[in-house]
Design a protein around this motif. Structure first.
Motif, short mmCIF file in Angstrom:
data_model
loop_
_atom_site.label_atom_id
_atom_site.label_comp_id
_atom_site.label_asym_id
_atom_site.label_seq_id
_atom_site.Cartn_x
_atom_site.Cartn_y
_atom_site.Cartn_z
N UNK A 123 1.12 -4.22 -0.23
CA UNK A 123 1.63 -4.24 -2.04
C UNK A 123 0.42 -4.65 -2.84
N UNK A 124 1.16 -4.29 -3.55
CA UNK A 124 -0.31 -4.63 -4.92
C UNK A 124 0.05 -5.89 -5.66
N UNK A 125 -1.24 -6.73 -5.83
CA UNK A 125 -0.75 -7.80 -7.01
C UNK A 125 -0.03 -7.44 -7.78
N UNK A 126 -0.47 -6.54 -8.93
CA UNK A 126 0.26 -6.14 -10.08
C UNK A 126 1.54 -5.80 -9.82
N UNK A 127 2.42 -6.45 -10.13
CA UNK A 127 4.39 -6.02 -9.60
C UNK A 127 4.03 -5.31 -11.11
N UNK A 128 3.62 -5.72 -12.46
CA UNK A 128 3.25 -4.16 -13.75
C UNK A 128 3.38 -3.81 -13.73
N UNK A 129 1.89 -3.11 -12.24
CA UNK A 129 1.37 -1.76 -12.60
C UNK A 129 2.77 -0.44 -12.06
N UNK A 130 1.60 0.43 -11.71
CA UNK A 130 2.70 1.84 -11.31
C UNK A 130 2.70 1.98 -10.23
N UNK A 131 1.89 1.06 -9.02
CA UNK A 131 1.69 0.86 -7.56
C UNK A 131 2.57 0.39 -7.21
N UNK A 132 3.47 1.13 -6.14
CA UNK A 132 4.86 -0.04 -5.57
C UNK A 132 4.38 -0.79 -4.15
N UNK A 133 2.95 0.57 -3.90
CA UNK A 133 3.27 -0.14 -2.12
C UNK A 133 1.67 1.10 -1.96
N UNK A 134 1.00 0.46 -0.85
CA UNK A 134 -0.26 1.28 -0.44
C UNK A 134 -0.42 1.97 0.24
N UNK A 135 -0.19 3.55 1.53
CA UNK A 135 -0.14 3.21 2.45
C UNK A 135 -1.92 3.33 2.63
N UNK A 136 -2.51 2.60 2.88
CA UNK A 136 -4.20 2.26 3.18
C UNK A 136 -4.77 2.93 4.88
N UNK A 137 -4.93 4.47 4.99
CA UNK A 137 -5.54 4.96 6.08
C UNK A 137 -6.46 4.67 6.90
N UNK A 138 -6.50 3.59 7.80
CA UNK A 138 -7.11 2.44 8.43
C UNK A 138 -9.25 3.80 8.65
N UNK A 139 -9.24 4.87 9.01
CA UNK A 139 -10.01 4.99 8.73
C UNK A 139 -11.40 5.68 7.18
N UNK A 140 -10.27 5.22 6.13
CA UNK A 140 -10.80 5.10 4.93
C UNK A 140 -11.73 3.64 4.64
N UNK A 141 -11.09 2.64 5.30
CA UNK A 141 -11.77 1.50 5.25
C UNK A 141 -12.84 1.21 5.35
N UNK A 142 -14.38 0.68 4.53
CA UNK A 142 -14.73 -0.23 5.08
C UNK A 142 -15.67 -1.61 5.12
N UNK A 143 -14.27 -2.33 4.53
CA UNK A 143 -13.96 -3.93 4.83
C UNK A 143 -13.14 -4.29 4.36
N UNK A 144 -12.18 -5.04 5.45
CA UNK A 144 -11.36 -6.04 4.80
C UNK A 144 -11.23 -7.17 5.33
N UNK A 145 -11.55 -8.03 4.14
CA UNK A 145 -11.41 -9.12 3.94
C UNK A 145 -9.25 -9.94 3.92
N UNK A 146 -9.58 -11.01 4.81
CA UNK A 146 -7.97 -11.50 4.95
C UNK A 146 -8.65 -12.64 4.33
N UNK A 147 -7.85 -13.02 3.00
CA UNK A 147 -8.15 -14.58 2.01
C UNK A 147 -6.78 -15.59 2.36
N UNK A 148 -7.62 -16.50 3.30
CA UNK A 148 -6.14 -17.63 3.56
C UNK A 148 -5.43 -17.23 3.84
#
Length: 140
Positions: free
Chosen positions: A115-140
Motif C-alpha cells: 500500500x503506497x504511503x501517498x493516499x493522494x497519489x494515483x496508485x491504489x496498491x502495488x504488486x511487487x514481483x519478488x525477483x525484481x527487488x534488489x533491496x527491501x528494508x522494514x522500518x520499525x
C-alpha cells in the motif's frame, strides 16, 4: 469477477496499461486486456510490478509523498528498491514475504502487495514481483 485498472511495468522497461481480472499473487501468467480490447499475456518473471491505479493518466502535477508521517495504513513500513534503481515506500500487510535474507518463499506467492504511503497519489496498491527487488528494508 473483479476487474481492476493496472499499469504493468515490465523488466525490459516497457509499460502496459489495461485491465486485469481476478489477479492472484500465485499466478504464473498475467493477462492484461487493453482498451482495444486485446489481451496481452506475460509470464510473472517478465514483470517488475503491477500498479493498481485510479486512472491511466494520473496527475502529472502531483508530487508523490515520500514519508510515512500522517498516513493511516497499518502494516509493516517498507522501503523497496528495484533492480533498475527505482524505489517505492509503503506498507506490507501480513507476513513479510521472505525468510533469512531476501528469498521469497514459493508457498507465499510470486511477490507481495504494498500500500503506497501517498493516499493522494494515483496508485491504489502495488504488486511487487519478488525477483525484481534488489533491496527491501522494514522500518520499525
Amino acid at each position: 469477477m473483479s476487474r481492476e485498472r493496472v499499469v504493468a511495468r515490465l523488466l525490459n522497461g516497457s509499460v502496459m496499461k489495461g485491465y486485469i481480472d481476478n489477479f492472484s499473487q500465485y499466478d504464473d501468467m498475467i493477462v492484461i486486456e487493453d482498451e482495444g480490447p486485446k489481451s496481452h499475456e506475460f509470464r510473472i518473471e517478465e514483470v517488475k510490478a503491477l500498479f493498481f491505479v485510479k486512472t491511466f493518466e494520473g496527475d502529472k502535477g502531483h508530487k508523490d509523498k515520500k514519508s510515512f508521517m500522517g498516513t493511516t495504513y497499518t502494516g509493516k513500513r517498507a522501503f523497496i528498491k528495484f533492480k533498475d534503481g527505482e524505489s517505492v515506500m509503503g506498507y506490507i500487510e501480513g507476513d513479510v514475504p521472505w525468510q533469512k535474507g531476501f528469498f521469497l518463499e514459493s508457498k507465499r506467492g510470486k511477490g507481495f502487495f504494498l500500500k503506497p504511503v501517498d493516499i493522494e497519489g494515483n496508485n491504489i496498491k502495488i504488486f511487487v514481483v519478488g525477483t525484481s527487488v534488489s533491496d527491501l528494508t522494514i522500518m520499525g
